[in-house]
Design a protein around this motif. Structure first.
Motif, PDB file in Angstrom:
ATOM      1  N   UNK A 150     -39.300   0.194-106.556  1.00  0.00           N
ATOM      2  CA  UNK A 150     -39.881   1.458-106.992  1.00  0.00           C
ATOM      3  C   UNK A 150     -40.037   1.481-108.513  1.00  0.00           C
ATOM      4  N   UNK A 151     -39.049   0.966-109.223  1.00  0.00           N
ATOM      5  CA  UNK A 151     -39.144   0.909-110.685  1.00  0.00           C
ATOM      6  C   UNK A 151     -40.274  -0.018-111.122  1.00  0.00           C
ATOM      7  N   UNK A 152     -40.434  -1.131-110.418  1.00  0.00           N
ATOM      8  CA  UNK A 152     -41.520  -2.060-110.735  1.00  0.00           C
ATOM      9  C   UNK A 152     -42.878  -1.421-110.468  1.00  0.00           C
ATOM     10  N   UNK A 153     -42.979  -0.612-109.411  1.00  0.00           N
ATOM     11  CA  UNK A 153     -44.233   0.077-109.119  1.00  0.00           C
ATOM     12  C   UNK A 153     -44.595   1.070-110.217  1.00  0.00           C
ATOM     13  N   UNK A 154     -43.595   1.757-110.754  1.00  0.00           N
ATOM     14  CA  UNK A 154     -43.851   2.702-111.848  1.00  0.00           C
ATOM     15  C   UNK A 154     -44.372   1.964-113.081  1.00  0.00           C
ATOM     16  N   UNK A 155     -43.734   0.842-113.423  1.00  0.00           N
ATOM     17  CA  UNK A 155     -44.199   0.067-114.578  1.00  0.00           C
ATOM     18  C   UNK A 155     -45.604  -0.472-114.336  1.00  0.00           C
TER      19      UNK A 155
ATOM     20  N   UNK B 142     -48.227   2.229-114.930  1.00  0.00           N
ATOM     21  CA  UNK B 142     -48.453   2.442-116.365  1.00  0.00           C
ATOM     22  C   UNK B 142     -49.333   1.330-116.930  1.00  0.00           C
ATOM     23  N   UNK B 143     -49.039   0.089-116.569  1.00  0.00           N
ATOM     24  CA  UNK B 143     -49.837  -1.040-117.053  1.00  0.00           C
ATOM     25  C   UNK B 143     -51.251  -1.002-116.487  1.00  0.00           C
ATOM     26  N   UNK B 144     -51.390  -0.552-115.224  1.00  0.00           N
ATOM     27  CA  UNK B 144     -52.717  -0.487-114.617  1.00  0.00           C
ATOM     28  C   UNK B 144     -53.576   0.575-115.309  1.00  0.00           C
ATOM     29  N   UNK B 145     -52.987   1.722-115.637  1.00  0.00           N
ATOM     30  CA  UNK B 145     -53.731   2.759-116.345  1.00  0.00           C
ATOM     31  C   UNK B 145     -54.169   2.273-117.721  1.00  0.00           C
TER      32      UNK B 145
ATOM     33  N   UNK C 185     -57.099  -8.407-119.016  1.00  0.00           N
ATOM     34  CA  UNK C 185     -56.611  -9.003-117.775  1.00  0.00           C
ATOM     35  C   UNK C 185     -55.825  -7.949-116.990  1.00  0.00           C
ATOM     36  N   UNK C 186     -56.170  -7.741-115.723  1.00  0.00           N
ATOM     37  CA  UNK C 186     -55.443  -6.731-114.939  1.00  0.00           C
ATOM     38  C   UNK C 186     -54.012  -7.171-114.682  1.00  0.00           C
ATOM     39  N   UNK C 187     -53.081  -6.236-114.623  1.00  0.00           N
ATOM     40  CA  UNK C 187     -51.682  -6.600-114.336  1.00  0.00           C
ATOM     41  C   UNK C 187     -51.512  -7.016-112.884  1.00  0.00           C
ATOM     42  N   UNK C 188     -50.526  -7.822-112.640  1.00  0.00           N
ATOM     43  CA  UNK C 188     -50.227  -8.267-111.273  1.00  0.00           C
ATOM     44  C   UNK C 188     -49.360  -7.228-110.580  1.00  0.00           C
ATOM     45  N   UNK C 189     -49.733  -6.890-109.358  1.00  0.00           N
ATOM     46  CA  UNK C 189     -48.955  -5.924-108.593  1.00  0.00           C
ATOM     47  C   UNK C 189     -47.601  -6.520-108.225  1.00  0.00           C
TER      48      UNK C 189
END
Length: 208
Positions: free
Chosen positions: A87-92, A95-98, A142-146
């Motif tokens: 869940x913490x990784x999804x939040x980060x 933020x990186x995706x935005x 470069x898009x962030x990796x999920x």
């Protein structure tokens, strides 16, 4: 003038390739040596000592079994920790995706307004045209990796369930107590140079 412009246009990519090759040579020349510790067991000279070693092996197997049991119990209860880390990784990631979406919109807008022409980053201060068409310096964001839950779960297990058991250290002490000897020798296994001193395996942090 045309030939001069063409040479200037291709100077960027070739300069970058040359610097990359030169950097690789420097890094390879400065690579640090890698060491490993060789361990040699010299058994006791007496029959009593050899019989004593049987107890050392029994204790080591019991230690390893207990350690494996504790690790399996830790893994069995790791899911809440893994869920929280995911869940913490999804939040980060969000933020990186935005941030990536904003940078991508800016990149597309800048690309459209300049009609595909860009200033050469090393070009200012020299006579000639003020545009540059080479895409060598024109990299889109470069898009962030999920995040991957399986990878995160494995990392959480490594952090919380793979603690050192100390079985080998206990066996070595028992081995010496029975009259045997445990000899350690540090050897270089990669990027070796004769002028490099060998670390002391008995010093704190000396064993590679």
């Amino acid at each position: 003038m045309k030939a001069k412009s063409i040479c200037r246009r291709w100077a960027g990519p070739w300069r970058g390739a040359f610097l990359l090759a030169a950097s690789a040579l420097v890094l390879s020349a400065c690579a640090s040596p890698r060491y490993a510790t060789e361990v040699r067991y010299v058994p006791p000279a007496t029959e009593a000592g050899m019989a004593c070693l049987q107890g050392c092996h029994v204790e080591m197997k019991a230690c390893q079994a207990d350690c494996q049991s504790r690790r399996e119990a830790c893994i069995a209860g790791i899911e809440p920790r893994a869920d929280a880390a995911f869940e913490e990784a999804l939040k980060r990631y969000e933020v990186e995706r935005q941030r990536y979406m904003r940078e991508r919109q800016f990149y597309q807008l800048d690309h459209a307004l300049n009609f595909g022409y860009y200033h050469h980053p090393f070009y200012y201060g020299y006579p000639g045209p003020f545009w540059y068409t080479d895409r060598f310096y024109d990299d889109p964001p470069v898009p962030p990796a999920a995040p991957d839950r399986a990878t995160i779960r494995k990392r959480v297990i490594d952090q919380h369930c793979n603690e050192p058991c100390g079985c080998q250290e206990g066996f070595d002490q028992c081995y010496v107590g029975c009259g045997g000897q445990v000899e350690r020798r540090v050897v270089c296994i990669e990027n070796c140079r004769e002028t490099d001193p060998l670390p002391n395996p008995s010093a704190p942090g000396g064993t590679p």
